[in-house]
Design an enzyme around this catalytic site. Structure first.
Site, PDB file in Angstrom:
ATOM      1  N   THR A  44      -1.356  28.552  32.086  1.00 48.92           N
ATOM      2  CA  THR A  44      -1.172  27.537  31.047  1.00 48.92           C
ATOM      3  C   THR A  44      -2.508  27.100  30.448  1.00 48.92           C
ATOM      4  O   THR A  44      -2.589  26.836  29.248  1.00 48.92           O
ATOM      5  CB  THR A  44      -0.392  26.329  31.600  1.00 48.92           C
ATOM      6  OG1 THR A  44      -0.968  25.919  32.843  1.00 48.92           O
ATOM      7  CG2 THR A  44       1.057  26.692  31.846  1.00 48.92           C
ATOM      8  N   TYR A 107      11.305  22.808  29.568  1.00 51.67           N
ATOM      9  CA  TYR A 107      12.220  22.313  28.540  1.00 51.67           C
ATOM     10  C   TYR A 107      13.694  22.387  28.946  1.00 51.67           C
ATOM     11  O   TYR A 107      14.418  21.411  28.806  1.00 51.67           O
ATOM     12  CB  TYR A 107      12.044  23.023  27.185  1.00 51.67           C
ATOM     13  CG  TYR A 107      12.905  22.396  26.108  1.00 51.67           C
ATOM     14  CD1 TYR A 107      12.536  21.191  25.521  1.00 51.67           C
ATOM     15  CD2 TYR A 107      14.111  22.974  25.722  1.00 51.67           C
ATOM     16  CE1 TYR A 107      13.342  20.588  24.564  1.00 51.67           C
ATOM     17  CE2 TYR A 107      14.926  22.382  24.776  1.00 51.67           C
ATOM     18  CZ  TYR A 107      14.545  21.179  24.200  1.00 51.67           C
ATOM     19  OH  TYR A 107      15.338  20.577  23.270  1.00 51.67           O
ATOM     20  N   TYR A 133       4.795  27.934  40.742  1.00 55.88           N
ATOM     21  CA  TYR A 133       3.892  26.974  40.095  1.00 55.88           C
ATOM     22  C   TYR A 133       4.704  25.764  39.675  1.00 55.88           C
ATOM     23  O   TYR A 133       5.549  25.850  38.788  1.00 55.88           O
ATOM     24  CB  TYR A 133       3.196  27.642  38.907  1.00 55.88           C
ATOM     25  CG  TYR A 133       2.288  26.777  38.068  1.00 55.88           C
ATOM     26  CD1 TYR A 133       1.860  25.516  38.481  1.00 55.88           C
ATOM     27  CD2 TYR A 133       1.826  27.233  36.844  1.00 55.88           C
ATOM     28  CE1 TYR A 133       1.026  24.732  37.710  1.00 55.88           C
ATOM     29  CE2 TYR A 133       0.978  26.468  36.052  1.00 55.88           C
ATOM     30  CZ  TYR A 133       0.589  25.221  36.483  1.00 55.88           C
ATOM     31  OH  TYR A 133      -0.238  24.445  35.705  1.00 55.88           O
ATOM     32  N   ARG A 138       4.190  18.613  33.012  1.00 52.84           N
ATOM     33  CA  ARG A 138       4.187  19.416  31.783  1.00 52.84           C
ATOM     34  C   ARG A 138       5.513  20.109  31.538  1.00 52.84           C
ATOM     35  O   ARG A 138       5.805  20.494  30.401  1.00 52.84           O
ATOM     36  CB  ARG A 138       3.065  20.455  31.832  1.00 52.84           C
ATOM     37  CG  ARG A 138       1.674  19.830  31.850  1.00 52.84           C
ATOM     38  CD  ARG A 138       0.581  20.857  31.655  1.00 52.84           C
ATOM     39  NE  ARG A 138       0.535  21.314  30.275  1.00 52.84           N
ATOM     40  CZ  ARG A 138      -0.559  21.260  29.511  1.00 52.84           C
ATOM     41  NH1 ARG A 138      -1.684  20.748  29.972  1.00 52.84           N
ATOM     42  NH2 ARG A 138      -0.530  21.716  28.277  1.00 52.84           N
ATOM     43  N   LYS A 161       1.523  26.978  43.756  1.00 49.27           N
ATOM     44  CA  LYS A 161       0.553  26.077  43.143  1.00 49.27           C
ATOM     45  C   LYS A 161       1.273  24.753  42.928  1.00 49.27           C
ATOM     46  O   LYS A 161       2.179  24.655  42.105  1.00 49.27           O
ATOM     47  CB  LYS A 161       0.053  26.640  41.809  1.00 49.27           C
ATOM     48  CG  LYS A 161      -0.903  25.701  41.073  1.00 49.27           C
ATOM     49  CD  LYS A 161      -1.307  26.280  39.709  1.00 49.27           C
ATOM     50  CE  LYS A 161      -2.188  25.297  38.946  1.00 49.27           C
ATOM     51  NZ  LYS A 161      -2.560  25.810  37.599  1.00 49.27           N
ATOM     52  N   ILE A 203      -6.126  26.136  42.245  1.00 49.87           N
ATOM     53  CA  ILE A 203      -6.134  26.844  40.974  1.00 49.87           C
ATOM     54  C   ILE A 203      -6.602  25.819  39.959  1.00 49.87           C
ATOM     55  O   ILE A 203      -5.884  24.888  39.624  1.00 49.87           O
ATOM     56  CB  ILE A 203      -4.766  27.453  40.660  1.00 49.87           C
ATOM     57  CG1 ILE A 203      -4.410  28.488  41.747  1.00 49.87           C
ATOM     58  CG2 ILE A 203      -4.770  28.106  39.278  1.00 49.87           C
ATOM     59  CD1 ILE A 203      -3.034  29.107  41.601  1.00 49.87           C
TER      60      ILE A 203
END
Length: 291
Positions: A44, A107, A133, A138, A161, A203
């Site tokens: 990202t 989303y 992840y 986000r 992550k 990360i």
């Protein structure tokens, strides 16, 4: 073994937004020289949301080729479509990536059962090590520890992550997923504590700007040397905070440009760092000794 300081690499772009592969080569060499332990290509932070599929795969291919086996390369291949994530993951394997990083679908807000089936489908479709992840800030989707525990026995799902910043999850994940499941912080501000609690590294966005310090801090924390890790992390604290003064990767791309490694390209709808933020980020860089 993938561990310690793993940079979530920015994708260099020219002022017109085209991918700048020559600068990408230079960035890879910089990170290897500075001790970065592994590289995430097109995560990202690498603007995966606005690269088209051909650019996405070309960028991964360039990083894999430039690294040439010197450190592991993790390809960002997550998507909010399971089919698309499978296609990207297949491409990353064919290119030669060492592992893939798969962000939770954004989303569409799947249920925990949907998340389980999504990740299981990708793992069954592509035989490459895969890292979950979780970044609900986000994606509006939280991959809960109980669901991670269901996924952990799948042989090629090797770790997660975890970017919530909730340190209690480290213990939960160790207890439910076992000692061989790799735990990576996705939150620079709490990465030191994460590693001291048993995590295997971070990360990192900050590693784009201060790679040697991040490597040294992670190594100290993973070894249980809390005092050394705290002293190193104190130098990084302002970067951890101020590289998010505007949406990532806006500040970090500005900082890497300030260091002379990349041009001023960024893809809309992201914009270049606001002028009023320049002094704040520059001061954080000075605190870390990189400006």
């Amino acid at each position: 073994m993938i561990q310690a300081s793993i940079v979530a690499l920015v994708t260099p772009m020219a002022a017109d937004g085209t991918v700048d592969f020559d600068s990408l080569d230079r960035l890879v060499e910089f990170h290897i020289e500075q001790g970065t332990d592994a590289i995430v290509a097109v995560g990202t932070t690498g603007e995966s949301a606005t690269l088209d599929p051909d650019e996405h795969c070309a960028t991964i291919r360039r990083v894999v080729g430039r690294v040439a086996g010197r450190v592991p390369v993790i390809a960002g291949t997550g998507a909010n479509s399971t089919r698309e994530a499978i296609d990207l993951t297949r491409s990353a394997k064919a290119i030669g990536a060492d592992a893939c990083l798969l962000v939770t679908p954004y989303y569409n807000k799947p249920t925990q059962e949907g998340l389980y089936l999504h990740y299981r489908a990708i793992a069954e479709a592509v035989d490459i090590p895969q890292i979950l992840y979780n970044v609900p800030g986000r994606t509006a989707c939280d991959l809960l520890p109980a669901t991670v525990a269901r996924l952990a026995p799948i042989p090629n799902i090797i770790g997660i992550k975890e970017a919530t910043g909730k340190l209690e999850r480290v213990k939960q994940l160790i207890e439910s997923c076992g000692p061989d499941f790799r735990l990576y912080s996705g939150d620079d501000a709490t990465a030191r504590e994460f590693c001291l609690l048993g995590g295997h590294g971070v990360i990192s966005v900050t590693a784009n700007v201060a790679p040697k310090l991040m490597h040294d801090m992670c190594v100290a924390a993973m070894a249980g040397d809390a005092d050394t890790a705290a002293a190193l992390d104190a130098k990084l604290a302002a970067l951890h905070r101020d590289l998010f003064i505007e949406s990532n990767p806006i500040p970090v791309k500005w900082a890497v440009h300030e260091l002379g490694w990349i041009e001023t390209g960024i893809r809309l709808p992201l914009t270049w760092l606001s002028e009023g933020c320049h002094d704040t980020v520059r001061a954080a860089m000075r605190q870390a000794g990189v400006a």
